[in-house]
Each structure stands twice: as C-alpha cells, then as structure tokens.
Design a protein around this motif. Structure first.
Motif, PDB file in Angstrom:
ATOM      1  N   ILE A  14     -28.394   0.235  38.510  1.00  0.00           N
ATOM      2  CA  ILE A  14     -28.836   0.567  39.871  1.00  0.00           C
ATOM      3  C   ILE A  14     -30.041   1.512  39.841  1.00  0.00           C
ATOM      4  O   ILE A  14     -31.020   1.323  40.570  1.00  0.00           O
ATOM      5  CB  ILE A  14     -27.664   1.187  40.668  1.00  0.00           C
ATOM      6  N   THR A  15     -29.996   2.506  38.959  1.00  0.00           N
ATOM      7  CA  THR A  15     -31.082   3.496  38.939  1.00  0.00           C
ATOM      8  C   THR A  15     -32.414   2.853  38.544  1.00  0.00           C
ATOM      9  O   THR A  15     -33.417   2.979  39.265  1.00  0.00           O
ATOM     10  CB  THR A  15     -30.745   4.629  37.939  1.00  0.00           C
ATOM     11  N   ASP A  34     -33.577  -4.255  30.118  1.00  0.00           N
ATOM     12  CA  ASP A  34     -32.147  -3.952  30.166  1.00  0.00           C
ATOM     13  C   ASP A  34     -31.434  -4.741  29.081  1.00  0.00           C
ATOM     14  O   ASP A  34     -31.692  -5.923  28.892  1.00  0.00           O
ATOM     15  CB  ASP A  34     -31.580  -4.337  31.542  1.00  0.00           C
ATOM     16  N   SER A  35     -30.547  -4.061  28.392  1.00  0.00           N
ATOM     17  CA  SER A  35     -29.793  -4.787  27.369  1.00  0.00           C
ATOM     18  C   SER A  35     -28.451  -5.194  27.959  1.00  0.00           C
ATOM     19  O   SER A  35     -28.025  -4.657  28.971  1.00  0.00           O
ATOM     20  CB  SER A  35     -29.555  -3.889  26.167  1.00  0.00           C
ATOM     21  N   ALA A  42     -21.992   1.455  34.160  1.00  0.00           N
ATOM     22  CA  ALA A  42     -21.464   2.089  35.371  1.00  0.00           C
ATOM     23  C   ALA A  42     -21.796   1.273  36.621  1.00  0.00           C
ATOM     24  O   ALA A  42     -20.970   1.148  37.527  1.00  0.00           O
ATOM     25  CB  ALA A  42     -22.003   3.504  35.488  1.00  0.00           C
ATOM     26  N   SER A  43     -22.985   0.677  36.645  1.00  0.00           N
ATOM     27  CA  SER A  43     -23.381  -0.059  37.848  1.00  0.00           C
ATOM     28  C   SER A  43     -22.539  -1.315  38.061  1.00  0.00           C
ATOM     29  O   SER A  43     -22.511  -1.871  39.154  1.00  0.00           O
ATOM     30  CB  SER A  43     -24.858  -0.468  37.756  1.00  0.00           C
ATOM     31  N   ASN A  46     -18.349   0.080  39.442  1.00  0.00           N
ATOM     32  CA  ASN A  46     -18.054   1.129  40.429  1.00  0.00           C
ATOM     33  C   ASN A  46     -17.451   0.628  41.732  1.00  0.00           C
ATOM     34  O   ASN A  46     -17.282  -0.566  41.954  1.00  0.00           O
ATOM     35  CB  ASN A  46     -19.285   2.017  40.635  1.00  0.00           C
ATOM     36  N   MET A  47     -17.140   1.572  42.593  1.00  0.00           N
ATOM     37  CA  MET A  47     -16.348   1.275  43.803  1.00  0.00           C
ATOM     38  C   MET A  47     -17.198   0.978  45.035  1.00  0.00           C
ATOM     39  O   MET A  47     -16.657   0.659  46.082  1.00  0.00           O
ATOM     40  CB  MET A  47     -15.429   2.447  44.136  1.00  0.00           C
ATOM     41  N   LEU A  49     -18.924   2.988  46.986  1.00  0.00           N
ATOM     42  CA  LEU A  49     -18.925   3.943  48.094  1.00  0.00           C
ATOM     43  C   LEU A  49     -20.282   4.631  48.218  1.00  0.00           C
ATOM     44  O   LEU A  49     -20.812   5.138  47.229  1.00  0.00           O
ATOM     45  CB  LEU A  49     -17.857   5.022  47.892  1.00  0.00           C
ATOM     46  N   VAL A 185     -33.930  -1.639  23.838  1.00  0.00           N
ATOM     47  CA  VAL A 185     -34.990  -0.773  23.306  1.00  0.00           C
ATOM     48  C   VAL A 185     -34.415  -0.004  22.129  1.00  0.00           C
ATOM     49  O   VAL A 185     -33.462   0.765  22.280  1.00  0.00           O
ATOM     50  CB  VAL A 185     -35.502   0.191  24.399  1.00  0.00           C
ATOM     51  N   MET A 333     -27.723  10.148  36.531  1.00  0.00           N
ATOM     52  CA  MET A 333     -26.828  10.706  37.559  1.00  0.00           C
ATOM     53  C   MET A 333     -25.567   9.874  37.703  1.00  0.00           C
ATOM     54  O   MET A 333     -25.569   8.677  37.420  1.00  0.00           O
ATOM     55  CB  MET A 333     -27.546  10.753  38.910  1.00  0.00           C
ATOM     56  N   SER A 335     -22.996   8.784  40.931  1.00  0.00           N
ATOM     57  CA  SER A 335     -23.248   8.488  42.355  1.00  0.00           C
ATOM     58  C   SER A 335     -24.606   7.824  42.589  1.00  0.00           C
ATOM     59  O   SER A 335     -25.226   8.004  43.641  1.00  0.00           O
ATOM     60  CB  SER A 335     -23.146   9.758  43.211  1.00  0.00           C
ATOM     61  N   ALA A 336     -25.062   7.061  41.617  1.00  0.00           N
ATOM     62  CA  ALA A 336     -26.368   6.413  41.782  1.00  0.00           C
ATOM     63  C   ALA A 336     -26.340   5.363  42.879  1.00  0.00           C
ATOM     64  O   ALA A 336     -27.370   5.065  43.482  1.00  0.00           O
ATOM     65  CB  ALA A 336     -26.828   5.785  40.473  1.00  0.00           C
ATOM     66  N   THR A 338     -24.730   5.707  45.740  1.00  0.00           N
ATOM     67  CA  THR A 338     -24.957   6.510  46.951  1.00  0.00           C
ATOM     68  C   THR A 338     -26.432   6.874  47.072  1.00  0.00           C
ATOM     69  O   THR A 338     -27.010   6.832  48.160  1.00  0.00           O
ATOM     70  CB  THR A 338     -24.116   7.804  46.873  1.00  0.00           C
TER      71      THR A 338
END
Ligand SMILES: Cc1cc2nc3c(=O)[nH]c(=O)nc-3n(C[C@H](O)[C@H](O)[C@H](O)COP(=O)(O)OP(=O)(O)OC[C@H]3O[C@@H](n4cnc5c(N)ncnc54)[C@H](O)[C@@H]3O)c2cc1C
Length: 391
Positions: A14-15, A34-35, A42-43, A46-47, A49, A185, A333, A335-336, A338
């Motif tokens: 997401i970031t 992106d690998s 995490a992306s 997650n939930m 929210l 990378v 971070m 909460s990315a 959010t």
C-alpha cells in the motif's frame, strides 16, 4: 545499459503503490519494484480499517495526519475508480470501539477527553455512547450483556485492502508508471549522483530512491549505512462466513468485509519474523468477539492467517530522507491503509523536493537521536482481546 528512472520505489504494498501513484500523476518517470511477498505482506493481511480515533495521545500531529487521510479518502476512492475502474470498497461509515464493562468505557472515554484537550480547537470527532445509544446506532447487532457502550468516531471507516493496493497499482500503471512485480532488490549502492539497484530482473538506475519495502526496508537501509528501526509485530485474523448487511460500520476488532464475511482480529505480539499461528491467541480474540456479539459464535470459520505489521520502534511512522543520502527517502509505518490517502496526496511532493507536510514533519528519523527511543509511548486503545504489545 541499465534502465534508468527518475525515481525507483522499492515495495509495491500500500505504501509504495500510494507514493508511486502520486509520483506518476506528477509526470515523474517512476518504477515500483515489488518482490513476491512471503513474510513481508502486511498489505495483504490486514483488516481494512481506516482508523483514526483513540490513537497517539501526546502527538497531536499524528492525530491530525490520520484525520487528514480520512478526509482525503473519498477523493482517493473516486480517483482510483475513475483511473483504474476499481471500487476499493471505501465507506466513510464511522467506526466504534465496543467496550466491555463500565471501567473500560470510562477509560476509553477519558482518553477521548484527553485527545480532545490536545487539539488546537478542542474539536475531536469522537464521542462516548451509552449502551442504549450504541444499540440505536447499530440496531441489528445483538450486543452481549457485558457491553457497556462504545466510542464512536465519524472519521473512521473501512476499505478493501487488496482492492486498494491493486487499485493503486493499476492507477499507477495507467498514469505511466512502470510496475515490476516479482522483482527483488538485492543490492543498492551509490552510482555517480544516483543509485544502482541489482535486482532479480537485472540492474536499474535512478536519481532518487524510495524505500517503502515494509519489513524489507531495514535490510535495504543497512546497505546504505543507516539502521532504520522497523520491526515485525505479529497479528492474527479470523475470517467468518458471510452475514447480511447488518454491520454498517466496523467495530475495532470486528469488521464486515465488502463481500460480507466477518473479520476478527486484534492481537499484537512481538515474535520476530515468526508467522506461526497461535491458536490460543486466536481463541482469545474469538472469545472477546463473542462477548461483544454472541451470535458470532454460530458462524463458521472460513480461514485464518497471521500477518506481520510494519512496526517502527516507537510505533510512529518514519518519513524522512536517509541520513547521508539526500536522494533516498524512507516511508515505514503501521496503519498504512488508514494513511494511504495522505501518503498519495502529500508524500510525492516531498520526494520531488518540497517540504514535508507539517503534520508529517515530526516523523523524521532524528527523533531517535535520544538514544534510539524515539517518541514516548504510542498510546492507543486496542481492543481488550489484544495481547501484550509494544503499545
Ligand atoms: C493483521 C493485520 C491487520 C492490519 N489491519 C490494519 C487496518 O485495519 N488498518 C490499517 O490502516 N492498517 C492495518 N494494518 C497495517 C497495514 O497493513 C500496514 O501498515 C501496511 O500494509 C504496510 O504497507 P507497506 O506497503 O508499507 O508494507 P508491505 O505491505 O509489507 O509491503 C512491502 C512490500 O515490499 C516488498 N519488498 C520487501 N523487500 C523488498 C525487496 N528487497 N525488493 C522488492 N520488494 C520488496 C514486499 O514483498 C511487500 O510487497 C494491519 C496489519 C496486519 C498485519
């Protein structure tokens, strides 16, 4: 000859996708690499929210930053719809922290009062609901007898994490960005005035480098001589079968997805990169959820998973240039999801040489110059089921 970009973003979660998209919109020649994620995902775990309330007592800038993102979310959702044709399932629904017992309600209510007192204008868009007010807000949820009320915030909401990530990625490509998936990378080094990246797809060069690789960020930073204090923080999610549309807003720890399934999750554990599922944590989360909403007990479990949060040492985001590298930027971070709308809107400017947004300014690495501690404790109200955390 190596392919050259103005900016390479390492990390397409997401970031990285949000910042990459914002850069592409500015006409920057940008590549996101992106690998295939194994641990660092995490992306994808997650939930969903968009959660601003009851966080970061003692750091009004972070509080404002979260609300800024929430207020930009509708525009981001429309933009992705228009550019990529993907509905990210965003609902500016508000959200509730359900409380068990009067003591918890009082504790959370006090926190809201303190957060409100820290705002410049004394306005904080959350309020304490009694049990009857909560029931009135969510008439189709049969709360358990222990539920004493809740904390409602109008700026919270929900979005589909995968649709957000893929929506950002597709929008990025449609605005001219280059997305290289399955591109790991391996090595980063200075090369003349820029940087050279050795990857699984060959060598690439860039003038500016953005590290947005989640839990991979630390290893990349170390190659450039900087130890970015980002660590894993494990969580587990339980997915229940579909229910009708009777939960119009997320509860912290219980959310109905766009497709109608129910997610339960909350735990925070320091377990390194260990992704092992711990049934005792899962049952702790489920037991809490059933005290909140007993009827959940009758739903079948479809799936469960663990995920590792991207957790800066003091729990606040890291937004900065890498020390000693004016053209390397780091964004790490929790909460990315959010914060995605604020990242997409404000961070590309920073990468292009503008100052950081004032509310992001305190999130620089120099805060760790105090012996590596960073800011004082990230006070947040996790659901009661939450296990011991770095909070
Ligand atoms: C169970 C759980 C629930 C959560 N719930 C919420 C929520 O409800 N709301 C919310 O706001 N946040 C939530 N979060 C946090 C949120 O998911 C994260 O903050 C966010 O996903 C971080 O995104 P990221 O892009 O920074 O990192 P990641 O999603 O980890 O993406 C980083 C990417 O970089 C890639 N990468 C790493 N190293 C390299 C390399 N060397 N080369 C190429 N690529 C590399 C990885 O493979 C990965 O795809 C939750 C997290 C978890 C685990």
């Amino acid at each position: 000859m190596q392919t050259q970009y103005e900016v390479i973003v390492v990390g397409g979660g997401i970031t990285g996708a949000a910042i990459g998209y914002g850069l592409a919109k500015r006409g920057v020649k940008v590549c996101v690499m992106d690998s295939v994620p194994t641990h660092s995902r995490a992306s994808r775990a997650n939930m969903g929210l968009v959660w601003c309330q009851s966080k970061a007592l003692g750091c009004p800038a972070y509080v404002r930053w979260g609300f800024e993102s929430s207020r930009l979310y509708g525009a981001l959702a429309s933009d992705i719809m228009e550019t990529a044709g993907i509905d990210i399932g965003y609902h500016a629904s508000g959200g509730v922290i359900p409380c068990l017992g009067e003591a918890e309600l009082a504790q959370r209510s006090t926190m809201i009062d303190k957060l409100r007192a820290e705002t410049a204008d004394g306005i904080y868009p959350a309020k304490t609901l009694s049990r009857s007010e909560l029931q009135e807000l969510l008439p189709n949820v049969e709360f358990g007898p222990e539920v004493s009320g809740g904390i409602w915030c109008s700026e919270d909401g929900i979005a589909s994490p995968l649709l957000l990530m893929f929506g950002l990625r597709r929008s990025f490509v449609r605005r001219g960005g280059t997305l290289l998936t399955e591109c790991r990378v391996r090595e980063v080094r200075r090369d003349g005035g820029g940087y050279a990246l050795t990857t699984s797809l060959g060598v690439f060069g860039c003038e500016k480098l953005v590290l947005a690789a989640g839990l991979g960020t630390r290893a990349l930073g170390l190659q450039l001589g900087a130890d970015i204090p980002v660590y894993p923080n494990r969580s587990q999610v339980l997915l229940l079968e579909r229910i009708p549309d009777i939960l119009p807003m997320p509860l912290l720890g219980i959310a109905r997805t766009k497709g109608g399934t129910v997610m339960i999750g909350a735990a925070h554990e320091n377990a390194g990169m260990d992704m092992t599922l711990r049934p005792e944590i899962m049952s702790q989360n489920a037991a809490w959820a059933m005290r909140v909403w007993p009827k959940l007990a009758s739903l079948r479990v479809i799936r469960f998973w663990t995920g590792l949060r991207v957790w800066p040492k003091d729990a606040y985001p890291i937004y900065d240039r890498l020390p000693g590298h004016d053209n390397v930027y780091v964004f790490a971070m929790h909460s990315a999801l959010t914060l995605a709308a604020a990242l997409e809107r404000h961070m590309p400017g920073f990468v292009c040489g503008e100052p950081l947004h004032p509310d992001a300014e305190p999130m620089k690495l120099s805060r760790f110059d105090n012996g590596g501690k960073g800011f004082a404790g990230f006070a947040a109200c996790a659901p009661q089921s939450s296990s011991k955390a770095e909070r």
